[in-house]
Design a protein around this motif. Sequence first.
Motif, PDB file in Angstrom:
ATOM      1  N   VAL A 358       5.565 -12.897  -9.678  1.00  0.00           N
ATOM      2  CA  VAL A 358       6.715 -12.049  -9.303  1.00  0.00           C
ATOM      3  C   VAL A 358       6.648 -11.809  -7.793  1.00  0.00           C
ATOM      4  N   PRO A 359       6.866 -12.847  -6.979  1.00  0.00           N
ATOM      5  CA  PRO A 359       6.741 -12.642  -5.530  1.00  0.00           C
ATOM      6  C   PRO A 359       7.826 -11.694  -5.010  1.00  0.00           C
ATOM      7  N   GLY A 360       7.454 -10.935  -3.991  1.00  0.00           N
ATOM      8  CA  GLY A 360       8.409  -9.991  -3.413  1.00  0.00           C
ATOM      9  C   GLY A 360       7.695  -8.777  -2.848  1.00  0.00           C
ATOM     10  N   SER A 361       8.465  -7.874  -2.252  1.00  0.00           N
ATOM     11  CA  SER A 361       7.873  -6.704  -1.596  1.00  0.00           C
ATOM     12  C   SER A 361       7.217  -5.754  -2.604  1.00  0.00           C
ATOM     13  N   LEU A 362       7.771  -5.687  -3.831  1.00  0.00           N
ATOM     14  CA  LEU A 362       7.209  -4.777  -4.827  1.00  0.00           C
ATOM     15  C   LEU A 362       5.803  -5.213  -5.254  1.00  0.00           C
ATOM     16  N   SER A 363       5.655  -6.475  -5.658  1.00  0.00           N
ATOM     17  CA  SER A 363       4.341  -6.960  -6.095  1.00  0.00           C
ATOM     18  C   SER A 363       3.351  -6.959  -4.930  1.00  0.00           C
ATOM     19  N   GLN A 364       3.852  -7.210  -3.722  1.00  0.00           N
ATOM     20  CA  GLN A 364       2.975  -7.165  -2.552  1.00  0.00           C
ATOM     21  C   GLN A 364       2.424  -5.756  -2.340  1.00  0.00           C
ATOM     22  N   ARG A 365       3.278  -4.755  -2.533  1.00  0.00           N
ATOM     23  CA  ARG A 365       2.827  -3.367  -2.372  1.00  0.00           C
ATOM     24  C   ARG A 365       1.804  -2.993  -3.449  1.00  0.00           C
ATOM     25  N   VAL A 366       2.025  -3.467  -4.657  1.00  0.00           N
ATOM     26  CA  VAL A 366       1.052  -3.215  -5.729  1.00  0.00           C
ATOM     27  C   VAL A 366      -0.299  -3.837  -5.374  1.00  0.00           C
ATOM     28  N   LEU A 367      -0.263  -5.077  -4.856  1.00  0.00           N
ATOM     29  CA  LEU A 367      -1.526  -5.738  -4.467  1.00  0.00           C
ATOM     30  C   LEU A 367      -2.230  -4.965  -3.358  1.00  0.00           C
ATOM     31  N   ASP A 368      -1.461  -4.512  -2.362  1.00  0.00           N
ATOM     32  CA  ASP A 368      -2.071  -3.772  -1.244  1.00  0.00           C
ATOM     33  C   ASP A 368      -2.786  -2.519  -1.740  1.00  0.00           C
ATOM     34  N   VAL A 369      -2.104  -1.755  -2.598  1.00  0.00           N
ATOM     35  CA  VAL A 369      -2.669  -0.494  -3.077  1.00  0.00           C
ATOM     36  C   VAL A 369      -3.932  -0.751  -3.904  1.00  0.00           C
ATOM     37  N   VAL A 370      -3.855  -1.716  -4.820  1.00  0.00           N
ATOM     38  CA  VAL A 370      -4.997  -1.963  -5.722  1.00  0.00           C
ATOM     39  C   VAL A 370      -6.180  -2.574  -4.960  1.00  0.00           C
ATOM     40  N   ALA A 371      -5.907  -3.509  -4.057  1.00  0.00           N
ATOM     41  CA  ALA A 371      -7.002  -4.177  -3.342  1.00  0.00           C
ATOM     42  C   ALA A 371      -7.755  -3.192  -2.450  1.00  0.00           C
ATOM     43  N   VAL A 372      -7.036  -2.406  -1.654  1.00  0.00           N
ATOM     44  CA  VAL A 372      -7.709  -1.430  -0.799  1.00  0.00           C
ATOM     45  C   VAL A 372      -8.333  -0.330  -1.670  1.00  0.00           C
ATOM     46  N   GLY A 373      -7.637   0.039  -2.745  1.00  0.00           N
ATOM     47  CA  GLY A 373      -8.177   1.045  -3.652  1.00  0.00           C
ATOM     48  C   GLY A 373      -9.486   0.600  -4.299  1.00  0.00           C
ATOM     49  N   ALA A 374      -9.637  -0.701  -4.563  1.00  0.00           N
ATOM     50  CA  ALA A 374     -10.885  -1.193  -5.175  1.00  0.00           C
ATOM     51  C   ALA A 374     -12.076  -0.955  -4.245  1.00  0.00           C
ATOM     52  N   VAL A 375     -11.857  -1.154  -2.948  1.00  0.00           N
ATOM     53  CA  VAL A 375     -12.942  -0.918  -1.982  1.00  0.00           C
ATOM     54  C   VAL A 375     -13.276   0.576  -1.915  1.00  0.00           C
ATOM     55  N   VAL A 376     -12.235   1.411  -1.865  1.00  0.00           N
ATOM     56  CA  VAL A 376     -12.458   2.862  -1.806  1.00  0.00           C
ATOM     57  C   VAL A 376     -13.171   3.347  -3.072  1.00  0.00           C
ATOM     58  N   ASN A 377     -12.729   2.844  -4.230  1.00  0.00           N
ATOM     59  CA  ASN A 377     -13.357   3.262  -5.490  1.00  0.00           C
ATOM     60  C   ASN A 377     -14.813   2.819  -5.576  1.00  0.00           C
ATOM     61  N   GLU A 378     -15.119   1.641  -5.018  1.00  0.00           N
ATOM     62  CA  GLU A 378     -16.507   1.183  -5.024  1.00  0.00           C
ATOM     63  C   GLU A 378     -17.389   2.134  -4.206  1.00  0.00           C
ATOM     64  N   MET A 379     -16.857   2.590  -3.077  1.00  0.00           N
ATOM     65  CA  MET A 379     -17.629   3.527  -2.252  1.00  0.00           C
ATOM     66  C   MET A 379     -17.749   4.892  -2.944  1.00  0.00           C
ATOM     67  N   LEU A 380     -16.675   5.338  -3.589  1.00  0.00           N
ATOM     68  CA  LEU A 380     -16.740   6.606  -4.327  1.00  0.00           C
ATOM     69  C   LEU A 380     -17.702   6.505  -5.510  1.00  0.00           C
ATOM     70  N   ALA A 381     -17.758   5.332  -6.130  1.00  0.00           N
ATOM     71  CA  ALA A 381     -18.604   5.155  -7.316  1.00  0.00           C
ATOM     72  C   ALA A 381     -20.074   5.359  -6.990  1.00  0.00           C
ATOM     73  N   HIS A 382     -20.456   5.014  -5.778  1.00  0.00           N
ATOM     74  CA  HIS A 382     -21.860   5.180  -5.376  1.00  0.00           C
ATOM     75  C   HIS A 382     -22.271   6.651  -5.455  1.00  0.00           C
ATOM     76  N   GLY A 383     -21.416   7.510  -4.886  1.00  0.00           N
ATOM     77  CA  GLY A 383     -21.718   8.942  -4.933  1.00  0.00           C
ATOM     78  C   GLY A 383     -21.522   9.526  -6.324  1.00  0.00           C
TER      79      GLY A 383
END
Length: 411
Positions: A358-383
Amino acid sequence: MQALLVFLIVAALSLLASSRSLLDPGRFPALAQLAASGLLFLIFGALLGPSVLGVLSPRNLDSLRPLMALGLGTGGVLLGLNLEPRLLRLLPRPVYAAALAHAGTAFLFVALPLSVPLLLSMGLRPLVAVGAAALLGAAASLSSGHFAVLGYRNGRLERARGLGVALLTMMDDAVGLGVLALGLVLGVTGNAAEGLGLLALALLLGVACGALLAFLTYSLKDLAEQTTVTLGMVALVGGAAAYLRLSSLLAGVACGATLALMGGRTAERVSRALSRVERPTYLVLVFLVGSQIHARDLSAWALLPAFVGLRFLGKVLGGTFAQRLTQGVLDLPPRFGYALISQGGLALCLVAEYVMLVPGSLSQRVLDVVAVGAVVNEMLAHGAFRHVLAAEPRATPMRDTPPTGDAGVAA
């Protein structure tokens, strides 16, 4: 040429990411943790992608989509092979209820509130906005049990409790894949009936490839020949699905599940052959997902805190529900929800598949949020996992030597 460039970059980064001096947990615990989870390659990809340094151009990324499809297909086959029918039949009902409780709570906490800004800010049709919000919820519902596994290996968590966490986090993969299927049905064409037909076709393709792979490898004796045939068929299922504009990930899952249902030596051989390429395939895939991040989308950055915060609350509350449901069945650690914060690589596969279909601005925004969120969640998971360990009685250390990346947990 672009694929060769990516391989060279990933190979160079692999050497950098395996440097003991650079990734010493005592000096750089955050870097060591991201390297152990593979998410360091996501950051590398984002830095080298078009929106930051521009080493890889948008044209490069378009030409590399077949490579991403092969990675998704391989990941799907590995997931499908883990669907062990005998084990699934032995699990009591409270275990299924607990997996659904913690995954479903996080899903609802994220999908329902975030569907409102998606609908209002982008002027989307309700069905499409619901599909995108479902993908955000699916990514939020997933958890990784690697902190628990490392915890019991280094003796900080009782083995039974660590395995209980790992079991429930593995089972929520089914929730994520189910919601991916729902999101694709709603979002690929905007017509639910047509989307359902495409989903059925992807699953049928996977089943046919799984049966063909079992037939081709049944009488093979030579290990190299078995590996070659297996890798060729796995490439076929991912490539054929991408060519037909179907989900490579779900076709791969159907292929792997077909082999798992057949069981016996065939599934064992395929699993052994794929285990040799699992880690390199995962790192390349994570790197490619990172290179597609649009770092300059301010709306995605605005959604990110809500995604991370709501998921955190959903996991903590869902973990409480899961503990109540499994009393007397599973021995879960106190504060179980805090052991579920790490998100894992399947979330990245879900959003990568969504962007491809589903290419487009919507799916791109979903990818941005989830990808950056995965890094943040990994750091939060440590604590967060320290809260689990703090309530855990000291266990006897195991013989297994913990990998470099778990030193932060053990500290």
